[in-house]
Design an enzyme around this catalytic site. Structure first.
Site, PDB file in Angstrom:
ATOM      1  N   LYS A  81       0.830  -1.202   0.000  1.00 12.38           N
ATOM      2  CA  LYS A  81       0.000   0.000   0.000  1.00 12.38           C
ATOM      3  C   LYS A  81       0.871   1.262   0.000  1.00 12.38           C
ATOM      4  CE  LYS A  81      -3.474   1.906   3.035  1.00 12.38           C
ATOM      5  NZ  LYS A  81      -4.593   1.608   3.902  1.00 12.38           N
ATOM      6  N   GLN A 107      -6.759  10.511 -13.124  1.00 12.80           N
ATOM      7  CA  GLN A 107      -8.106   9.979 -13.355  1.00 12.80           C
ATOM      8  C   GLN A 107      -8.700   9.456 -12.047  1.00 12.80           C
ATOM      9  OE1 GLN A 107      -9.473  10.368 -16.354  1.00 12.80           O
ATOM     10  NE2 GLN A 107     -11.395   9.522 -15.633  1.00 12.80           N
ATOM     11  N   ASP A 132      -7.714  20.128 -13.669  1.00 12.00           N
ATOM     12  CA  ASP A 132      -8.960  19.563 -13.145  1.00 12.00           C
ATOM     13  C   ASP A 132      -9.594  20.484 -12.098  1.00 12.00           C
ATOM     14  OD1 ASP A 132     -10.258  17.257 -13.856  1.00 12.00           O
ATOM     15  OD2 ASP A 132      -8.884  15.923 -12.799  1.00 12.00           O
TER      16      ASP A 132
END
Ligand code: GUN
Length: 309
Positions: A81, A107, A132
Site C-alpha cells: 500500500k 483519473q 482539473d
C-alpha cells in the site's frame, strides 16, 4: 456568440399549442464542444507560430495498482500500500517538474485495491498544472470567487457554458444543484453563486427534493442516480442540465444496456424550457473544457516565462 440550441421538430420552447405546452429546446453539447475545440485550435495555431512550434501539453495519469502475490500477511499488505502511494506521488512530482507539461490530471476514482487517499493525490498536483481544478488551492479560490485566478473543474465549467448558450442569464436566478461531489456539485454551487445566482445545493439528506427542484430556474443535476429527477418536479420553463451517466438494462440493444442521465428526460422535456440530452450534453463539454484549461495553463506558462526572461 453562435447558438447551439436546437428546437426539435420546429416547436418553440416556451409557446403553447392549444392547452399543450411545447417540448423543451435541446442544448447540444456536441455542437457547443465543437465550437470550443475549433476556437482552441486557432489559439494553439497562433501560439505555435508566435513561440517557435510551442504546443500545450497535458498528462493524464491513470492509477492502476494490483495486489502482488496472495499472501494474507498484514506487513506485506501495508508495504504494498505504501509503495503504491509513493509511486503515484513520485509520478506526480516528476510531471510537476517537467517544464514541457502544462496540465496534469489524475483519473478518478483511483483504481487500486490498495486504498490511496485521493485528497493526498489531488493536492500533490502543482496548482499551476491542476487543470482539473481539484486541488485545495484552486477549489479555495473558486469558493471565494477568484474565478480569474484559478482552474475551474471541467464539468461545472462546461455546464455554465451550456447555460450561457440558452441566452438565459444566471444573475438573479434561483439555481438548484443536486449533488455535492468535489468534481461536480460543490464547484457548480460556487460557480453559479459567483455568477450571481441564489443557489441551493441538495444532497442525499435533503428531505424535500421535489419541492426544492420545483423552485429552480436553473437546475444542475450530478447525483449519480439514473432518472432520479422526475419531470413533474421541474419548474415550467427551467433550464435543466443533466451531468448523469448511468447504464441501465435495455434488451432492445445489442449491448443489453443504454445510457441515461440523472433526469427522467421524457417527462422533464415536457416542462423544461431548455434541457441537455444524455448522451451528447454535458459529457462532450467536460472534455472540451479540459482542453480549454490546458490551453489556458499553457498561456499562463508562456506569460510567466516571458516575465522571468
Ligand atoms: N473521473 C470522472 N470525471 C473526472 C474528472 O472530471 N476528472 C478526473 N480527474 N477524473 C474524473
Amino acid at each position: 456568440m453562435l447558438s447551439v440550441v436546437a428546437r426539435p421538430l420546429g416547436l418553440g420552447a416556451s409557446c403553447c399549442r392549444g392547452s399543450r405546452r411545447a417540448i423543451a429546446t435541446v442544448i447540444s453539447g456536441n455542437k457547443a464542444s465543437k465550437l470550443v475545440r475549433e476556437r482552441l485550435k486557432e489559439e494553439v495555431e497562433k501560439m505555435k507560430v508566435q513561440f517557435c512550434g510551442f504546443r500545450p501539453s497535458l498528462v493524464v495519469l491513470q492509477v492502476c495498482v494490483f495486489q502482488v502475490g496472495d499472501r494474507d500477511d498484514s506487513n506485506l499488505y501495508i508495504s504494498t500500500k505504501l509503495k503504491a502511494a509513493a509511486e503515484v506521488l513520485h509520478s506526480i512530482m516528476s510531471v510537476n517538474e517537467n517544464q514541457t507539461v502544462h496540465g496534469l490530471i489524475v483519473q478518478l476514482p483511483l483504481d487500486t485495491v490498495n486504498h490511496i487517499n485521493s485528497e493526498l493525490v489531488t493536492n500533490a498536483v502543482s496548482p499551476e498544472k491542476d487543470v482539473d481544478g481539484l486541488s485545495c488551492i484552486n477549489a479555495g479560490k473558486l469558493s471565494r470567487g477568484d474565478l480569474n485566478d484559478c482552474f475551474i473543474p471541467c464539468t461545472p465549467n462546461g455546464c455554465l457554458e451550456l447555460i450561457r448558450q440558452t441566452g438565459v442569464s444566471v444573475a438573479g436566478k434561483h439555481a438548484v444543484v443536486i449533488g455535492r461531489s468535489k468534481i461536480v456539485g460543490a464547484p457548480m454551487h460556487d460557480l453559479l453563486l459567483w455568477n450571481h445566482a441564489t443557489v441551493t445545493t441538495c444532497h442525499s439528506k435533503t428531505p424535500d427534493l421535489p419541492e426544492q427542484v420545483g423552485r429552480a430556474d436553473i437546475l444542475v443535476v450530478g447525483a449519480g442516480r439514473a432518472e432520479m429527477v422526475r419531470g413533474g418536479w421541474v419548474k415550467e420553463g427551467a433550464v435543466v442540465i443533466d451531468c448523469g451517466i448511468n447504464y441501465v438494462p435495455d434488451e432492445t440493444r445489442a449491448s443489453g444496456k443504454r445510457v441515461v442521465g440523472d433526469v427522467h428526460y421524457a417527462s422533464a422535456n415536457q416542462r423544461a424550457g431548455f434541457i441537455t440530452p444524455v448522451p451528447g450534453g454535458v459529457g462532450p463539454m467536460t472534455v472540451a473544457m479540459l482542453m480549454e484549461n490546458t490551453v489556458q495553463s499553457a498561456q499562463r506558462f508562456l506569460l510567466r516565462s516571458q516575465s522571468h526572461g
